[in-house]
Design a protein around this motif. Structure first.
Motif, PDB file in Angstrom:
ATOM      1  N   LEU A 123       9.639 -10.124  -0.449  1.00 53.21           N
ATOM      2  CA  LEU A 123       8.622  -9.255   0.344  1.00 53.21           C
ATOM      3  C   LEU A 123       8.413  -8.185  -0.781  1.00 53.21           C
ATOM      4  N   LEU A 124       9.285  -7.419  -1.109  1.00 51.08           N
ATOM      5  CA  LEU A 124       9.428  -6.133  -1.744  1.00 51.08           C
ATOM      6  C   LEU A 124       9.021  -6.395  -3.292  1.00 51.08           C
ATOM      7  N   ALA A 125       8.881  -7.354  -4.034  1.00 50.37           N
ATOM      8  CA  ALA A 125       8.445  -7.723  -5.278  1.00 50.37           C
ATOM      9  C   ALA A 125       6.940  -7.729  -4.925  1.00 50.37           C
ATOM     10  N   TRP A 126       6.485  -8.579  -3.974  1.00 45.95           N
ATOM     11  CA  TRP A 126       4.893  -8.648  -3.456  1.00 45.95           C
ATOM     12  C   TRP A 126       4.534  -7.165  -3.439  1.00 45.95           C
ATOM     13  N   LEU A 127       5.247  -6.427  -2.513  1.00 43.70           N
ATOM     14  CA  LEU A 127       4.594  -4.965  -2.242  1.00 43.70           C
ATOM     15  C   LEU A 127       4.757  -4.014  -3.453  1.00 43.70           C
ATOM     16  N   ALA A 128       5.421  -4.453  -4.486  1.00 38.78           N
ATOM     17  CA  ALA A 128       5.688  -3.687  -5.444  1.00 38.78           C
ATOM     18  C   ALA A 128       4.645  -4.140  -6.667  1.00 38.78           C
ATOM     19  N   ASP A 157       2.876   1.787  -6.854  1.00 39.47           N
ATOM     20  CA  ASP A 157       1.797   2.021  -6.513  1.00 39.47           C
ATOM     21  C   ASP A 157       1.792   2.094  -4.915  1.00 39.47           C
ATOM     22  N   PRO A 158       2.243   3.280  -4.103  1.00 37.73           N
ATOM     23  CA  PRO A 158       2.392   3.138  -2.722  1.00 37.73           C
ATOM     24  C   PRO A 158       1.319   2.620  -2.182  1.00 37.73           C
ATOM     25  N   GLU A 159       0.380   3.307  -2.515  1.00 34.73           N
ATOM     26  CA  GLU A 159      -1.076   2.740  -1.743  1.00 34.73           C
ATOM     27  C   GLU A 159      -1.265   1.143  -1.614  1.00 34.73           C
ATOM     28  N   LEU A 160      -0.834   0.742  -2.669  1.00 40.79           N
ATOM     29  CA  LEU A 160      -0.951  -0.963  -2.549  1.00 40.79           C
ATOM     30  C   LEU A 160      -0.081  -1.645  -1.891  1.00 40.79           C
ATOM     31  N   ALA A 161       1.346  -0.994  -1.934  1.00 43.72           N
ATOM     32  CA  ALA A 161       2.075  -1.428  -1.076  1.00 43.72           C
ATOM     33  C   ALA A 161       1.854  -1.343   0.372  1.00 43.72           C
ATOM     34  N   ALA A 162       1.393  -0.135   0.706  1.00 42.10           N
ATOM     35  CA  ALA A 162       0.868   0.060   2.445  1.00 42.10           C
ATOM     36  C   ALA A 162      -0.206  -1.020   2.769  1.00 42.10           C
ATOM     37  N   ASP A 163      -0.997  -0.923   1.495  1.00 41.69           N
ATOM     38  CA  ASP A 163      -2.201  -1.855   1.890  1.00 41.69           C
ATOM     39  C   ASP A 163      -1.954  -3.323   2.085  1.00 41.69           C
ATOM     40  N   ARG A 164      -0.802  -3.764   1.268  1.00 38.74           N
ATOM     41  CA  ARG A 164      -0.189  -5.065   1.613  1.00 38.74           C
ATOM     42  C   ARG A 164       0.518  -5.482   2.694  1.00 38.74           C
ATOM     43  N   MET A 165       1.279  -4.395   3.043  1.00 39.22           N
ATOM     44  CA  MET A 165       2.087  -4.289   4.324  1.00 39.22           C
ATOM     45  C   MET A 165       1.167  -4.347   5.735  1.00 39.22           C
TER      46      MET A 165
END
Length: 386
Positions: free
Chosen positions: A326-331, A367-375
């Motif tokens: 999960l964290l690898a995807w979000l990152a 990229d916190p925005e990418l991580a938030a969008d994916r979450m």
């Protein structure tokens, strides 16, 4: 950045505001000096492959190797084809063998350090002790041919076939005599794999430790080190103090790694950790502080990560890989949250949400925005209202 409705245990959601600034870019660098550190790396599944959960693994080789190059770029070693790579939980021996060949070649191309798991998972069903030895030998030969350091992993087949501690002493002694270079011995506890209960011939850990040490002391020139994954810091410290000179202790304790790596007046542990998959750049930065004898900075960087690690590795511990992927995807290290064997479903949504929150708080996402969008997309798929 807008808030995310994160589900909580017991029902309902609560608003969480993600960080809006990326963390400082952690620089890469040469191999670490004061400690030998391996990250046990995960594999990236191929989401477009038409496979069933119990079929052969379909691996996205480009993304899998790119992640290893990411770890090497920060000076970390890669521990390949270990349990973090879903060895024995979706990745069969054929897949592991291909992973070892490809990763060893990639390591050679960039000058990265690599050690690879040697087991017996090509065996189907009950096996005799000679069959266990033969399976180990086949895998040992492949790792040796690939030019990687072997890690002799704990074997489910050996645990089932052995009838006494002597069976372990004889099996490991036979393998160590054949090894062309010093190996790492891996003691994986039953919290990671229930089939390994009573490894080394005894469910009593004190008795098992004596057998383990007897194997090492009989072949100190063939043992580079031991990886201990028992989640018991006191036992690891006592064990490392009894190792022959020149034999290292690589902590596999994902609950107590900061103090074990920092060490005490009697020594310290090196590291071979699954949690250093998502923590790679931060872990490397922390150990570089030890390279300059700045233990305070090391602890300041690594101590706050323990809450995340304990969360990912909570019972049932063997499913920690779901949070790692999960964290690898979000990152942004892979384009999807799909796992070999369908294990993306092995943890609950509240568990995954908490993992995201803790990782975001640590600044693990470039990229916190990418991580938030994916979450947010994951929450939507699970029916959480936007």
């Amino acid at each position: 950045m807008t808030t995310l409705p994160l589900p909580v245990t017991g029902g309902g959601t609560r608003a969480y505001t993600p960080r809006d600034e990326p963390p400082p870019t952690a620089p890469g660098g040469p191999p670490l000096a004061s400690r030998t550190v391996f990250s046990a790396a995960h594999v990236v599944a191929d989401p477009f492959a038409d496979v069933s959960p119990d079929g052969p693994a379909a691996v996205d080789w480009d993304a899998t190797l790119a992640f290893r190059r990411h770890l090497w770029s920060h000076g970390l070693g890669v521990a390949e084809a270990m349990d973090t790579a879903q060895r024995g939980m979706g990745l069969d021996w054929a897949g592991a063998a291909e992973l070892i060949r490809r990763s060893a070649a990639a390591a050679k191309a960039v000058g990265g350090r690599i050690a690879c798991g040697v087991g017996t998972d090509q065996l189907a069903g009950p096996a005799t002790l000679p069959e266990v030895r033969s399976a180990y030998e086949e895998q040992l030969a492949l790792v040796d041919a690939a030019g990687a350091q072997p890690i002799l992993m704990a074997s489910r087949a050996l645990a089932a076939a052995a009838t006494s501690p002597d069976d372990y002493v004889e099996t490991y002694g036979h393998l160590l005599r054949q090894a062309s270079e010093p190996v790492i011995l891996h003691w994986l506890g039953p919290m990671f794999d229930p089939a390994l209960e009573g490894y080394w011939g005894d469910a009593d850990l004190d008795a098992a430790t004596e057998t383990f040490l007897a194997v090492i002391k009989a072949h100190p020139d063939k043992v580079d080190g031991i990886k201990v994954s028992l989640l018991d810091a006191g036992r690891e410290i006592a064990l490392r103090r009894r190792l022959p000179d020149g034999v290292r202790c690589y902590t596999g304790d994902d609950f107590h790694y900061p103090e074990l790596i920092a060490g005490d007046d009697h020594g310290f542990s090196h590291a071979l950790l699954g949690i250093f998959d998502p923590l790679g750049p931060l872990a490397a930065e922390a150990v570089r502080a030890l390279d300059t004898e700045d233990a305070r900075r090391f602890r300041a960087l690594l101590d706050p990560t323990v809450e995340l690690s304990r969360h990912l590795f909570e019972t049932p511990t063997r499913y920690y890989k779901t949070g790692v992927v999960l964290l690898a995807w979000l990152a942004g290290h892979q384009s999807h949250f799909t796992m070999v064997g369908g294990l993306q479903s092995a943890r609950s949504l509240p568990h995954l949400a908490r993992a995201y929150e803790l990782a975001d708080g640590l600044g693990l996402f470039p990229d916190p925005e990418l991580a938030a969008d994916r979450m947010r997309s994951l929450l939507t798929v699970h029916g959480v209202p936007r």
